[in-house]
Design an enzyme around this catalytic site. Structure first.
Site, PDB file in Angstrom:
ATOM      1  N   THR A 260       0.790  -1.122  -0.221  1.00 14.68           N
ATOM      2  CA  THR A 260      -0.117  -0.119   0.028  1.00 14.68           C
ATOM      3  C   THR A 260       1.057   1.137   0.131  1.00 14.68           C
ATOM      4  OG1 THR A 260      -1.943  -1.007   1.078  1.00 14.68           O
ATOM      5  CG2 THR A 260      -1.649   1.175   1.502  1.00 14.68           C
TER       6      THR A 260
ATOM      7  N   GLY B 148      -5.897  -4.180   7.341  1.00 16.57           N
ATOM      8  CA  GLY B 148      -6.809  -3.276   7.640  1.00 16.57           C
ATOM      9  C   GLY B 148      -7.873  -3.502   8.455  1.00 16.57           C
TER      10      GLY B 148
HETATM   11  N1  ASP Z   1      -4.247  -1.663   4.639  1.00 16.87           N
HETATM   12  C1  ASP Z   1      -4.520  -2.145   3.511  1.00 16.87           C
HETATM   13  C2  ASP Z   1      -5.849  -2.931   3.484  1.00 16.87           C
HETATM   14  O1  ASP Z   1      -6.340  -3.515   4.471  1.00 16.87           O
HETATM   15  C3  ASP Z   1      -3.642  -3.317   2.904  1.00 16.87           C
HETATM   16  C4  ASP Z   1      -2.125  -2.918   2.877  1.00 16.87           C
HETATM   17  O2  ASP Z   1      -1.694  -2.158   3.640  1.00 16.87           O
HETATM   18  O3  ASP Z   1      -1.331  -3.645   2.339  1.00 16.87           O
HETATM   19  O4  ASP Z   1      -6.703  -2.848   2.676  1.00 16.87           O
END
Ligand code: ASP
Length: 274
Positions: free
Chosen positions: A140, A194
């Site tokens: 991300t 998340g």
């Molecule tokens: N936080 C993001 C989600 O849960 C994923 C990530 O940070 O890789 O969608």
């Protein structure tokens, strides 16, 4: 995750949106081009932006085929009466803003597809690992910045988790969970699992610890990322800046791709805990 401090009159909001836009164009990251695949083998992207000066925010969830979800989040903040738009409605709004769409193959990255085939076979929903076999570092993207006017801002963009289904929404577009900015406290952009970040309201929790308890950015980050999240089993990290230019980039995973630059100083780039 990129951390910026502007010195030549640019503003924090433009700094974070432009940084994230660039990372959305790079297939190495799980955002925009290179986003992970959902259960249907498609890309559903989430993004958010927040202005610490005005406390205005814009966010998008589950948008498809849009090249720069962060520009849509910014347009939602600046040009609509809303904070969060989702799915096909968000795409309709993007069209009225003349934002750029691309076919599915623009977003395709082979190793993400391979990762998806394995996850679908196993019936698991998994966090993206940017390089194949590169466990526990997330793809991300996010940026936080402080400008010369004393304003801070945060932006985050992601494809979410591989093999996600049923319109699953992560923390990135949830203001206060994965993204938050307030000139009185800090600007934060998160990456990690998340569901845990939503339940821990991570970004706002750090801001609250600073606002109501008078903690420093570092003290607040330590409590939330290294204690509260760890206790729950929530893996990940974040980048953060406060109005005095203090920067923290804590993570409880093996590594987190990150960088920072302060005016007049050498930039820092890190992966592991070094
Ligand atoms: N936080 C993001 C989600 O849960 C994923 C990530 O940070 O890789 O969608």
């Amino acid at each position: 995750m990129a951390e910026l401090e502007q010195s030549e009159g640019g503003n924090a909001l433009d700094a974070v949106s432009q940084s994230v836009k660039l990372m959305e164009e790079n297939e190495l990251f799980n955002a925009g081009k290179g986003s992970v695949f959902n259960h249907e083998g498609k890309h559903e992207m989430d993004a958010a932006i927040m202005d610490g000066k005005t406390l205005l925010a814009g966010a998008v969830s589950g948008v498809r085929n849009l090249k720069h979800p962060i520009l849509l989040a910014k347009a939602i903040m600046e040009k609509s009466e809303h904070v969060l738009l989702a799915n096909s409605g968000a795409a309709d709004f993007a069209r009225t803003m003349n934002l750029e769409f691309a076919p599915d193959d623009y977003f395709f990255v082979q190793h993400r597809y391979d990762q998806f085939l394995v996850a679908r076979e196993e019936g698991s929903i998994v966090l993206d690992h940017t390089v194949p076999g590169d466990e526990k570092k997330f793809g991300t993207v996010g940026a936080v910045a402080l400008d010369v006017f004393g304003n801070i801002a945060a932006a985050t963009s992601t494809g979410g988790m591989t093999n996600k289904k049923w319109g699953r929404v992560g923390d990135s577009p949830i203001i206060g969970a994965g993204t938050y900015a307030n000139n009185e406290t800090c600007a934060i952009s998160c990456t990690g699992h998340g569901e845990y970040f939503i339940r821990s309201v991570v970004a706002y929790d750090i801001s609250c610890l600073m606002e109501y308890k008078g903690l420093s950015l570092k003290e607040a980050c330590d409590i939330v990322v290294m204690k509260k999240l760890v206790k729950m089993g929530g893996e990940g990290g974040l980048i953060a800046i406060d109005r005095n230019g203090n920067i923290e980039m804590p993570f409880n995973s093996e590594g987190m791709y990150r960088a920072m630059k302060r005016s007049g100083e050498e930039s820092f780039i890190g992966i592991y805990n070094d």
